[in-house]
Design a protein around this motif. Sequence first.
Motif, mmCIF file in Angstrom:
data_model
loop_
_atom_site.group_PDB
_atom_site.id
_atom_site.type_symbol
_atom_site.label_atom_id
_atom_site.label_comp_id
_atom_site.label_asym_id
_atom_site.label_seq_id
_atom_site.Cartn_x
_atom_site.Cartn_y
_atom_site.Cartn_z
ATOM 1 N N GLY A 23 0.822 -1.329 0.025
ATOM 2 C CA GLY A 23 0.046 -0.110 -0.059
ATOM 3 C C GLY A 23 0.888 1.242 -0.135
ATOM 4 O O GLY A 23 1.855 1.353 -0.719
ATOM 5 N N GLY A 24 0.857 2.038 0.996
ATOM 6 C CA GLY A 24 1.382 3.370 0.961
ATOM 7 C C GLY A 24 2.783 3.292 1.909
ATOM 8 O O GLY A 24 3.390 4.188 2.121
ATOM 9 N N ALA A 25 2.770 1.969 2.748
ATOM 10 C CA ALA A 25 3.912 1.903 3.740
ATOM 11 C C ALA A 25 4.897 0.952 3.056
ATOM 12 O O ALA A 25 5.098 0.180 2.268
ATOM 13 N N PHE A 26 6.278 1.258 3.619
ATOM 14 C CA PHE A 26 7.382 0.568 3.345
ATOM 15 C C PHE A 26 7.820 -0.352 4.496
ATOM 16 O O PHE A 26 7.828 0.309 5.562
ATOM 17 N N TYR A 27 8.620 -1.343 4.257
ATOM 18 C CA TYR A 27 8.883 -2.460 5.210
ATOM 19 C C TYR A 27 10.025 -3.014 4.801
ATOM 20 O O TYR A 27 10.521 -2.931 3.619
#
Length: 67
Positions: A18-22
Amino acid sequence: MVAIGTRVDETGTLIRDGGAFYLRRDVGGRYELELNRTPVDLVEKRVRLIGTLVGPGLVNANGVAPA
């Protein structure tokens, strides 16, 4: 359990959900990343993360670079 404020220096694969980075950690598990810059050119590549643990599973990233 790692304490809040601990310096993080790890390698793994940068992933976007989605809009997050991991960071999918080489040692297992993952960290959600707070980033000042969006490293879209490094998504799905092996990277080195340097930052500070600011919450459970949340790292404020000082740097994300190719590993």
